[in-house]
Design a protein around this motif. Structure first.
Motif, PDB file in Angstrom:
ATOM      1  N   ILE A  78      36.770  58.768  36.963  1.00  0.00           N
ATOM      2  CA  ILE A  78      36.725  59.476  38.393  1.00  0.00           C
ATOM      3  C   ILE A  78      35.476  59.406  39.253  1.00  0.00           C
ATOM      4  N   GLY A  79      34.370  58.868  38.479  1.00  0.00           N
ATOM      5  CA  GLY A  79      33.101  58.699  39.224  1.00  0.00           C
ATOM      6  C   GLY A  79      32.921  58.070  40.612  1.00  0.00           C
ATOM      7  N   ASP A  80      33.996  57.037  40.567  1.00  0.00           N
ATOM      8  CA  ASP A  80      33.920  56.137  41.990  1.00  0.00           C
ATOM      9  C   ASP A  80      35.715  55.868  42.350  1.00  0.00           C
ATOM     10  N   LYS A  81      35.955  57.033  42.635  1.00  0.00           N
ATOM     11  CA  LYS A  81      37.580  56.888  43.031  1.00  0.00           C
ATOM     12  C   LYS A  81      37.843  56.028  44.201  1.00  0.00           C
ATOM     13  N   GLU A  82      37.023  55.991  45.136  1.00  0.00           N
ATOM     14  CA  GLU A  82      37.016  54.990  46.336  1.00  0.00           C
ATOM     15  C   GLU A  82      37.295  53.645  45.980  1.00  0.00           C
ATOM     16  N   ASN A  83      36.489  53.187  44.830  1.00  0.00           N
ATOM     17  CA  ASN A  83      36.673  51.683  44.509  1.00  0.00           C
ATOM     18  C   ASN A  83      37.609  51.497  43.341  1.00  0.00           C
ATOM     19  N   PHE A  84      38.421  52.354  42.910  1.00  0.00           N
ATOM     20  CA  PHE A  84      39.176  52.208  41.698  1.00  0.00           C
ATOM     21  C   PHE A  84      40.126  50.965  41.725  1.00  0.00           C
ATOM     22  N   LYS A  85      40.272  50.489  42.574  1.00  0.00           N
ATOM     23  CA  LYS A  85      41.215  48.986  42.379  1.00  0.00           C
ATOM     24  C   LYS A  85      40.310  47.848  42.508  1.00  0.00           C
ATOM     25  N   SER A  86      39.122  48.023  42.874  1.00  0.00           N
ATOM     26  CA  SER A  86      38.113  46.840  42.888  1.00  0.00           C
ATOM     27  C   SER A  86      37.874  46.191  41.654  1.00  0.00           C
ATOM     28  N   ASN A  87      37.710  44.699  41.653  1.00  0.00           N
ATOM     29  CA  ASN A  87      37.281  44.198  40.497  1.00  0.00           C
ATOM     30  C   ASN A  87      35.669  44.647  40.151  1.00  0.00           C
ATOM     31  N   SER A  88      34.923  45.068  40.816  1.00  0.00           N
ATOM     32  CA  SER A  88      33.520  45.599  40.745  1.00  0.00           C
ATOM     33  C   SER A  88      33.636  46.766  39.787  1.00  0.00           C
ATOM     34  N   TYR A  89      34.553  47.477  40.234  1.00  0.00           N
ATOM     35  CA  TYR A  89      34.887  48.714  39.596  1.00  0.00           C
ATOM     36  C   TYR A  89      35.032  48.760  38.118  1.00  0.00           C
ATOM     37  N   PHE A  90      36.057  47.701  37.860  1.00  0.00           N
ATOM     38  CA  PHE A  90      36.539  47.332  36.486  1.00  0.00           C
ATOM     39  C   PHE A  90      35.702  46.679  35.652  1.00  0.00           C
ATOM     40  N   LYS A  91      34.785  46.009  36.330  1.00  0.00           N
ATOM     41  CA  LYS A  91      33.704  45.157  35.543  1.00  0.00           C
ATOM     42  C   LYS A  91      32.711  46.146  35.231  1.00  0.00           C
ATOM     43  N   ASN A  92      32.307  46.694  36.136  1.00  0.00           N
ATOM     44  CA  ASN A  92      31.302  48.135  35.804  1.00  0.00           C
ATOM     45  C   ASN A  92      31.665  48.628  34.640  1.00  0.00           C
ATOM     46  N   ILE A  93      32.701  49.482  34.767  1.00  0.00           N
ATOM     47  CA  ILE A  93      33.141  50.218  33.756  1.00  0.00           C
ATOM     48  C   ILE A  93      33.442  49.585  32.399  1.00  0.00           C
ATOM     49  N   ILE A  94      34.010  48.528  32.418  1.00  0.00           N
ATOM     50  CA  ILE A  94      34.055  47.920  31.293  1.00  0.00           C
ATOM     51  C   ILE A  94      32.811  47.291  30.577  1.00  0.00           C
ATOM     52  N   ASN A  95      31.934  46.794  31.403  1.00  0.00           N
ATOM     53  CA  ASN A  95      30.602  46.610  30.673  1.00  0.00           C
ATOM     54  C   ASN A  95      29.690  47.542  30.229  1.00  0.00           C
ATOM     55  N   ARG A  96      29.749  48.728  30.856  1.00  0.00           N
ATOM     56  CA  ARG A  96      29.038  50.043  30.428  1.00  0.00           C
ATOM     57  C   ARG A  96      29.709  50.748  29.155  1.00  0.00           C
ATOM     58  N   SER A  97      31.142  50.417  29.288  1.00  0.00           N
ATOM     59  CA  SER A  97      31.828  50.986  27.964  1.00  0.00           C
ATOM     60  C   SER A  97      31.493  50.299  26.729  1.00  0.00           C
ATOM     61  N   LYS A  98      31.431  48.812  26.976  1.00  0.00           N
ATOM     62  CA  LYS A  98      31.135  47.812  25.749  1.00  0.00           C
ATOM     63  C   LYS A  98      29.725  48.206  25.361  1.00  0.00           C
ATOM     64  N   THR A  99      28.694  48.373  26.074  1.00  0.00           N
ATOM     65  CA  THR A  99      27.313  48.668  26.001  1.00  0.00           C
ATOM     66  C   THR A  99      27.287  50.142  25.158  1.00  0.00           C
ATOM     67  N   LEU A 100      27.868  50.962  25.567  1.00  0.00           N
ATOM     68  CA  LEU A 100      27.824  52.234  25.132  1.00  0.00           C
ATOM     69  C   LEU A 100      28.739  52.200  23.627  1.00  0.00           C
ATOM     70  N   SER A 101      29.682  51.360  23.262  1.00  0.00           N
ATOM     71  CA  SER A 101      30.346  51.134  22.080  1.00  0.00           C
ATOM     72  C   SER A 101      29.141  50.591  20.954  1.00  0.00           C
ATOM     73  N   ASP A 102      28.714  49.377  21.456  1.00  0.00           N
ATOM     74  CA  ASP A 102      27.730  48.883  20.821  1.00  0.00           C
ATOM     75  C   ASP A 102      26.452  49.723  20.255  1.00  0.00           C
ATOM     76  N   ASN A 103      25.895  50.532  21.354  1.00  0.00           N
ATOM     77  CA  ASN A 103      24.834  51.256  20.995  1.00  0.00           C
ATOM     78  C   ASN A 103      25.175  52.333  20.101  1.00  0.00           C
ATOM     79  N   ALA A 104      26.532  52.920  20.270  1.00  0.00           N
ATOM     80  CA  ALA A 104      26.779  53.872  19.240  1.00  0.00           C
ATOM     81  C   ALA A 104      27.102  53.435  17.971  1.00  0.00           C
ATOM     82  N   LYS A 105      27.402  52.261  17.797  1.00  0.00           N
ATOM     83  CA  LYS A 105      27.645  51.584  16.572  1.00  0.00           C
ATOM     84  C   LYS A 105      26.180  51.506  15.880  1.00  0.00           C
ATOM     85  N   ALA A 106      25.396  50.986  16.393  1.00  0.00           N
ATOM     86  CA  ALA A 106      24.138  50.630  16.054  1.00  0.00           C
ATOM     87  C   ALA A 106      23.331  51.929  15.721  1.00  0.00           C
ATOM     88  N   LEU A 107      23.610  53.028  16.427  1.00  0.00           N
ATOM     89  CA  LEU A 107      22.871  54.245  16.326  1.00  0.00           C
ATOM     90  C   LEU A 107      23.614  55.045  14.914  1.00  0.00           C
TER      91      LEU A 107
END
Length: 162
Positions: free
Chosen positions: A102-131
């Motif tokens: 919900i942080g960027d509702k205005e751009n919900f359908k844009s490719n950059s929105y999806f790319k940003n959230i997916i990349n940030r989620s991947k990084t979070l997953s990797d960091n959480a597993k490493a920790l």
């Protein structure tokens, strides 16, 4: 209960992909939180205090991630470097839970929105597993210092890592 005859649109492939990465990040963070809870309890209770440890674990698992980190910090249960990494990932965890979709509702359908959230989620997953692994290795070292043979645990960990 009120029933409505609403028909929701099926998720697109892009949306399903997003949900997959958000779900993976959520699982990785929950497993990290659980590793922290277990580590704290093991360090607070002696092995012969099993019943008390089980009760403390149940209580500990109800705490928010931030509260758990603060308790670990206050009671010096983790190395400072690990505390700092946990505090850094706390912000990302909070983003995942409270803002990711919900942080960027205005751009919900844009490719950059999806790319940003997916990349940030991947990084979070990797960091959480490493920790999580860092917490487990710290706990193994703690148990070794208490005179426990942890070679089987380490070998099991190595087998289960990809």
């Amino acid at each position: 209960m009120i029933h409505h005859n609403f028909q929701f649109k099926e998720a697109t492939d892009k949306e399903r992909s997003l949900y997959l990465f958000l779900g993976e990040a959520l699982c990785a963070v929950q497993i990290l939180e659980d590793a922290l809870s277990h580590s704290m309890v093991i360090k607070k209770k002696d092995p012969h205090q099993k019943e008390e440890a089980i009760e403390l674990l149940k209580k500990q698992q109800r705490y928010t991630f931030g509260k758990g980190i603060n308790i670990a910090k206050k009671e010096s249960l983790l190395p400072k470097s690990l505390e700092n990494k946990l505090l850094k990932i706390l912000d990302e965890r909070n983003w995942l839970i409270h803002e990711s979709v919900i942080g960027d509702k205005e751009n919900f359908k844009s490719n950059s929105y999806f790319k940003n959230i997916i990349n940030r989620s991947k990084t979070l997953s990797d960091n959480a597993k490493a920790l999580q692994i860092s917490i487990e290795l710290d706990l193994i070292e703690y148990c070794k210092n208490k005179g426990k043979d942890m070679s089987m645990v380490k070998n099991e960990m190595k087998k289960n890592l990809r």
